[in-house]
Design a protein around this motif. Structure first.
Motif, PDB file in Angstrom:
ATOM      1  N   TRP A 214       0.827  -1.202   0.000  1.00  0.00           N
ATOM      2  CA  TRP A 214       0.000   0.000   0.000  1.00  0.00           C
ATOM      3  C   TRP A 214       0.869   1.264   0.000  1.00  0.00           C
ATOM      4  O   TRP A 214       1.922   1.304   0.628  1.00  0.00           O
ATOM      5  N   ARG A 215       0.382   2.299  -0.682  1.00  0.00           N
ATOM      6  CA  ARG A 215       1.068   3.592  -0.628  1.00  0.00           C
ATOM      7  C   ARG A 215       0.003   4.688  -0.595  1.00  0.00           C
ATOM      8  O   ARG A 215      -0.831   4.796  -1.505  1.00  0.00           O
ATOM      9  N   GLY A 216       0.010   5.458   0.483  1.00  0.00           N
ATOM     10  CA  GLY A 216      -0.961   6.530   0.616  1.00  0.00           C
ATOM     11  C   GLY A 216      -0.716   7.649  -0.375  1.00  0.00           C
ATOM     12  O   GLY A 216       0.426   8.074  -0.578  1.00  0.00           O
ATOM     13  N   VAL A 217      -1.787   8.124  -0.996  1.00  0.00           N
ATOM     14  CA  VAL A 217      -1.721   9.238  -1.943  1.00  0.00           C
ATOM     15  C   VAL A 217      -2.241  10.510  -1.294  1.00  0.00           C
ATOM     16  O   VAL A 217      -1.590  11.558  -1.353  1.00  0.00           O
ATOM     17  N   SER A 218      -3.418  10.406  -0.675  1.00  0.00           N
ATOM     18  CA  SER A 218      -3.988  11.603  -0.047  1.00  0.00           C
ATOM     19  C   SER A 218      -5.075  11.198   0.940  1.00  0.00           C
ATOM     20  O   SER A 218      -5.645  10.113   0.871  1.00  0.00           O
ATOM     21  N   SER A 219      -5.340  12.089   1.868  1.00  0.00           N
ATOM     22  CA  SER A 219      -6.502  11.989   2.747  1.00  0.00           C
ATOM     23  C   SER A 219      -6.945  13.412   3.045  1.00  0.00           C
ATOM     24  O   SER A 219      -6.110  14.288   3.287  1.00  0.00           O
ATOM     25  N   LYS A 220      -8.250  13.627   2.997  1.00  0.00           N
ATOM     26  CA  LYS A 220      -8.712  15.002   3.192  1.00  0.00           C
ATOM     27  C   LYS A 220     -10.156  15.014   3.661  1.00  0.00           C
ATOM     28  O   LYS A 220     -10.919  14.077   3.446  1.00  0.00           O
ATOM     29  N   VAL A 221     -10.488  16.096   4.325  1.00  0.00           N
ATOM     30  CA  VAL A 221     -11.860  16.343   4.765  1.00  0.00           C
ATOM     31  C   VAL A 221     -12.608  17.040   3.644  1.00  0.00           C
ATOM     32  O   VAL A 221     -12.127  18.030   3.085  1.00  0.00           O
ATOM     33  N   PHE A 222     -13.802  16.535   3.314  1.00  0.00           N
ATOM     34  CA  PHE A 222     -14.631  17.123   2.270  1.00  0.00           C
ATOM     35  C   PHE A 222     -15.656  18.116   2.809  1.00  0.00           C
ATOM     36  O   PHE A 222     -15.775  19.226   2.323  1.00  0.00           O
ATOM     37  N   GLU A 223     -16.419  17.662   3.798  1.00  0.00           N
ATOM     38  CA  GLU A 223     -17.526  18.479   4.274  1.00  0.00           C
ATOM     39  C   GLU A 223     -17.615  18.440   5.796  1.00  0.00           C
ATOM     40  O   GLU A 223     -17.340  17.419   6.415  1.00  0.00           O
ATOM     41  N   ASP A 224     -18.022  19.567   6.364  1.00  0.00           N
ATOM     42  CA  ASP A 224     -18.277  19.672   7.795  1.00  0.00           C
ATOM     43  C   ASP A 224     -19.495  20.561   7.950  1.00  0.00           C
ATOM     44  O   ASP A 224     -19.394  21.782   7.987  1.00  0.00           O
ATOM     45  N   LYS A 225     -20.697  19.952   7.981  1.00  0.00           N
ATOM     46  CA  LYS A 225     -21.955  20.693   7.915  1.00  0.00           C
ATOM     47  C   LYS A 225     -22.796  20.520   9.175  1.00  0.00           C
ATOM     48  O   LYS A 225     -23.955  20.141   9.097  1.00  0.00           O
ATOM     49  N   TRP A 226     -22.241  20.741  10.326  1.00  0.00           N
ATOM     50  CA  TRP A 226     -22.959  20.694  11.602  1.00  0.00           C
ATOM     51  C   TRP A 226     -23.366  19.275  11.956  1.00  0.00           C
ATOM     52  O   TRP A 226     -22.875  18.723  12.923  1.00  0.00           O
ATOM     53  N   ASP A 227     -24.275  18.655  11.186  1.00  0.00           N
ATOM     54  CA  ASP A 227     -24.732  17.310  11.512  1.00  0.00           C
ATOM     55  C   ASP A 227     -24.272  16.275  10.474  1.00  0.00           C
ATOM     56  O   ASP A 227     -24.748  15.141  10.472  1.00  0.00           O
ATOM     57  N   TYR A 228     -23.338  16.662   9.589  1.00  0.00           N
ATOM     58  CA  TYR A 228     -22.920  15.792   8.496  1.00  0.00           C
ATOM     59  C   TYR A 228     -21.460  16.063   8.188  1.00  0.00           C
ATOM     60  O   TYR A 228     -21.081  17.207   7.920  1.00  0.00           O
ATOM     61  N   VAL A 229     -20.633  15.015   8.248  1.00  0.00           N
ATOM     62  CA  VAL A 229     -19.223  15.183   7.914  1.00  0.00           C
ATOM     63  C   VAL A 229     -18.838  14.145   6.855  1.00  0.00           C
ATOM     64  O   VAL A 229     -19.423  13.062   6.783  1.00  0.00           O
ATOM     65  N   LYS A 230     -17.847  14.505   6.048  1.00  0.00           N
ATOM     66  CA  LYS A 230     -17.442  13.634   4.943  1.00  0.00           C
ATOM     67  C   LYS A 230     -15.948  13.760   4.721  1.00  0.00           C
ATOM     68  O   LYS A 230     -15.393  14.863   4.800  1.00  0.00           O
ATOM     69  N   TRP A 231     -15.307  12.619   4.433  1.00  0.00           N
ATOM     70  CA  TRP A 231     -13.871  12.627   4.192  1.00  0.00           C
ATOM     71  C   TRP A 231     -13.504  11.564   3.167  1.00  0.00           C
ATOM     72  O   TRP A 231     -14.302  10.694   2.831  1.00  0.00           O
ATOM     73  N   GLN A 232     -12.252  11.648   2.694  1.00  0.00           N
ATOM     74  CA  GLN A 232     -11.805  10.760   1.618  1.00  0.00           C
ATOM     75  C   GLN A 232     -10.366  10.325   1.846  1.00  0.00           C
ATOM     76  O   GLN A 232      -9.529  11.098   2.315  1.00  0.00           O
ATOM     77  N   THR A 233     -10.079   9.065   1.498  1.00  0.00           N
ATOM     78  CA  THR A 233      -8.702   8.575   1.448  1.00  0.00           C
ATOM     79  C   THR A 233      -8.449   7.978   0.076  1.00  0.00           C
ATOM     80  O   THR A 233      -9.339   7.377  -0.534  1.00  0.00           O
ATOM     81  N   VAL A 234      -7.230   8.163  -0.424  1.00  0.00           N
ATOM     82  CA  VAL A 234      -6.812   7.599  -1.708  1.00  0.00           C
ATOM     83  C   VAL A 234      -5.503   6.844  -1.491  1.00  0.00           C
ATOM     84  O   VAL A 234      -4.533   7.412  -0.961  1.00  0.00           O
ATOM     85  N   TYR A 235      -5.492   5.574  -1.887  1.00  0.00           N
ATOM     86  CA  TYR A 235      -4.310   4.724  -1.724  1.00  0.00           C
ATOM     87  C   TYR A 235      -4.027   3.968  -3.017  1.00  0.00           C
ATOM     88  O   TYR A 235      -4.959   3.599  -3.759  1.00  0.00           O
ATOM     89  N   GLU A 236      -2.729   3.735  -3.260  1.00  0.00           N
ATOM     90  CA  GLU A 236      -2.319   2.882  -4.372  1.00  0.00           C
ATOM     91  C   GLU A 236      -2.061   1.469  -3.870  1.00  0.00           C
ATOM     92  O   GLU A 236      -1.430   1.282  -2.820  1.00  0.00           O
ATOM     93  N   MET A 237      -2.553   0.483  -4.592  1.00  0.00           N
ATOM     94  CA  MET A 237      -2.258  -0.920  -4.313  1.00  0.00           C
ATOM     95  C   MET A 237      -1.108  -1.330  -5.233  1.00  0.00           C
ATOM     96  O   MET A 237      -1.205  -1.174  -6.461  1.00  0.00           O
ATOM     97  N   LEU A 238      -0.039  -1.846  -4.647  1.00  0.00           N
ATOM     98  CA  LEU A 238       1.216  -2.047  -5.368  1.00  0.00           C
ATOM     99  C   LEU A 238       1.453  -3.515  -5.710  1.00  0.00           C
ATOM    100  O   LEU A 238       1.083  -4.402  -4.936  1.00  0.00           O
ATOM    101  N   ASP A 239       2.081  -3.744  -6.860  1.00  0.00           N
ATOM    102  CA  ASP A 239       2.489  -5.112  -7.204  1.00  0.00           C
ATOM    103  C   ASP A 239       3.861  -5.410  -6.629  1.00  0.00           C
ATOM    104  O   ASP A 239       4.444  -4.602  -5.885  1.00  0.00           O
ATOM    105  N   GLU A 240       4.431  -6.577  -6.979  1.00  0.00           N
ATOM    106  CA  GLU A 240       5.710  -7.011  -6.404  1.00  0.00           C
ATOM    107  C   GLU A 240       6.851  -6.068  -6.736  1.00  0.00           C
ATOM    108  O   GLU A 240       7.842  -5.981  -6.006  1.00  0.00           O
ATOM    109  N   GLU A 241       6.702  -5.317  -7.836  1.00  0.00           N
ATOM    110  CA  GLU A 241       7.760  -4.403  -8.261  1.00  0.00           C
ATOM    111  C   GLU A 241       7.502  -2.969  -7.800  1.00  0.00           C
ATOM    112  O   GLU A 241       8.248  -2.056  -8.167  1.00  0.00           O
ATOM    113  N   GLY A 242       6.470  -2.771  -7.023  1.00  0.00           N
ATOM    114  CA  GLY A 242       6.152  -1.442  -6.533  1.00  0.00           C
ATOM    115  C   GLY A 242       5.341  -0.595  -7.494  1.00  0.00           C
ATOM    116  O   GLY A 242       5.139   0.601  -7.255  1.00  0.00           O
ATOM    117  N   LYS A 243       4.845  -1.203  -8.575  1.00  0.00           N
ATOM    118  CA  LYS A 243       4.017  -0.473  -9.533  1.00  0.00           C
ATOM    119  C   LYS A 243       2.553  -0.498  -9.086  1.00  0.00           C
ATOM    120  O   LYS A 243       2.108  -1.448  -8.452  1.00  0.00           O
TER     121      LYS A 243
END
Length: 527
Positions: free
Chosen positions: A339-368
């Motif tokens: 695994w290799r992390g690309v990004s994580s971030k908060v999308f929304e913060d609306k009092w009673d509703y929150v949203k966030w995102q993570t993006v990760y790369e899944m790697l093969d044996e050669e790191g691709k």
């Protein structure tokens, strides 16, 4: 069926979704229930009528003086799609297709009982409605709830020979739907009979019926129990026998939330509005796949998740991990050579509703990069429960093959030791290890955490837009659970293509109420 019985529905719920009706022929994993030559796999129950095979049809003929009779499958079915063709003499009283039905000596001396889709050749046009044969409720999807199009769907006369009508039944957990000749007829929500046989009915003649021997014919009987092809929801009126005037999500009070990204701990944390202690933490380290832990019970009493227990050290709270992806195991392996992390971030913060995102790369044996995995989470807190929605996207950077395996995908690890008291229940009525490999629209795990007198629950809900819906479930010996498409076999994402999978999690404490979970599922699938 005795037509003088009527059941009044106390609570009715309507969907307002307008999608196309199903076609008769659909691709899928079909099994033939009638081989066209003999009655292998079938048995006659109750009345002594005549059942025979003729010209590739099952033909049933009534014998005067005999009670209702049934030709039933030896095998029982829970979740399924059934299709068949029916032709009935117009002088016959009526008939029906039994499903999820039972017969045992302790109940009315073996009386067949269960759900029945009506076959009605009379001008009253009741075909396709659902009756509860052999028990106390009678009509449970009554004919008066049918639309005019549904009433007109059944064809009574064909001057060129037998009049055939195409019947379809979809049964998924408590959701049951019927069609005649491609026209939707009934939509019932009920959980009295989660599993049983398929049966073909020969109705007894009443005294005022024309006397004699009348025939009904069946052909092209087939069933799906594997990769079900469920029809889109439509505007058919819904009779919901699970509803009990309880509070739905929309009627409960929302609790304010706030969300914070913590760069030092590489995590995203969700808080009650006035609290400094997080109720949910998602860890997003660059060299380790993301996971949710700890998750605090909605009433603040107990931690709902467990991180790397000794019995399964790769299981990390609530997480996503696929098995055998181009031969690599991303379920057990969570570290930086996979695994290799690309990004994580908060999308929304609306009092009673929150949203966030993570993006990760899944790697093969050669790191691709084999695939880019995106998780979008949204959270709300209502009185007594959290609602967590997950949208998972797999973006293939090469051809990706997920091989058949018993686990792979979203997984939930709650705290467990040998002394743990708990129970897993599915919408289809199965419990604990019975659920392993079985399909269901939702599954709930409840565990008595240390310091609690009641159960803490996490319920997981499947979505009809998911290609494997209803997805089979993995249940391990330590009460870890998760939906796993890989149970059905290999699935692929071609290079340059994306696959989107949606789930909902409901976190709550106290008593499991089936009808409330099913209503939450209904609200989920509308959006």
């Amino acid at each position: 069926m005795n037509h003088y019985k009527t059941f009044l529905i106390p609570v009715l719920i309507a969907f307002f979704l307008f999608l196309s009706p199903p076609t008769w022929s659909q691709d899928g994993n079909w099994k033939i229930l009638f081989n066209g030559t003999d009655l292998s796999g079938w048995k006659a129950l109750n009345g002594k009528h005549i059942w025979e095979v003729k010209d590739g049809m099952i033909v049933g003929r009534t014998v005067p003086g005999q009670p209702n009779g049934f030709l039933c499958t030896v095998q029982e079915f829970g979740d399924f799609v059934l299709e068949l063709e029916v032709s009935v003499d117009t002088l016959m009283n009526n008939s029906g297709i039994q499903f999820r039905s039972l017969s045992y000596q302790d109940f009315k001396n073996g009386r067949v009982h269960g759900y029945q889709m009506e076959v009605d050749p009379k001008p009253q046009q009741w075909s396709g409605a659902i009756y509860e044969e052999g028990t106390d409720r009678g009509w449970i999807y009554p004919p008066e709830k049918m639309s005019k199009a549904a009433k007109d769907a059944f064809k009574r006369d064909d001057p060129n020979g037998y009049q055939w009508n195409r019947y379809r039944i979809e049964a998924v957990g408590p959701m049951m739907r019927t069609w005649i000749n491609g026209v939707p007829v009934a939509h019932l929500i009920d959980d009295r009979f989660p599993k049983g046989f398929i049966g073909l009915q020969l109705h007894a003649n009443n005294e005022n019926d024309p006397q004699g021997s009348f025939s009904i014919r069946f052909r092209n009987i087939r069933i799906q129990t594997g990769d079900l092809k469920i029809s889109p929801l439509d505007d058919t009126f819904v009779v919901n026998l699970l509803s009990d005037n309880h509070q739905t999500i929309r009627s409960k009070k929302a609790i304010p939330l706030r969300i914070k990204q913590d760069a030092d701990s590489q995590s995203i944390k969700v808080f009650h509005d006035q609290s400094n202690d997080p109720i949910l933490t998602q860890v997003n380290r660059k060299d380790e796949r993301p996971y949710i832990h700890p998750l605090i019970a909605p009433d603040g009493n107990g931690v709902m998740t467990e991180y790397r227990p000794s019995h399964h050290p790769h299981q990390t709270g609530i997480y996503w991990g696929l098995k055998k992806v181009n031969g690599r195991d991303y379920f057990i392996n969570w570290k930086d050579d996979y695994w290799r992390g690309v990004s994580s971030k908060v999308f929304e913060d609306k009092w009673d509703y929150v949203k966030w995102q993570t993006v990760y790369e899944m790697l093969d044996e050669e790191g691709k990069t084999v695939m880019v995995e995106t998780q979008e989470w949204a959270m709300r807190h209502f009185e007594g429960q959290y609602i967590l929605d997950l949208v998972w996207t797999g973006d293939a950077k090469s051809d990706v093959l997920m091989e058949k395996f018993y686990v792979g995908g979203l997984f939930v690890r709650m705290p467990w030791v040998k002394e743990t008291v708990g129970e897993i229940v599915s919408a289809s009525g199965l419990k604990n290890l019975e659920i392993e490999g079985q399909r269901s629209i939702w599954t709930d795990i409840g565990i008595k955490l240390e310091g609690r007198d009641d159960f803490a629950h996490i319920a997981l809900f499947d979505h009809p837009e998911n290609k494997a819906f209803p997805t089979p479930w993995r249940v391990d010996n330590e009460m870890g659970i998760g939906p796993s498409r890989q149970i059905l076999g290999n699935w692929k994402i071609a290079k340059g293509e994306k696959e989107v999978i949606r789930y909902r999690l409901v976190v709550y404490t106290g008593e499991l109420v089936n009808r409330e979970l099913t209503d939450i599922w209904q609200e989920f699938i509308k959006h």
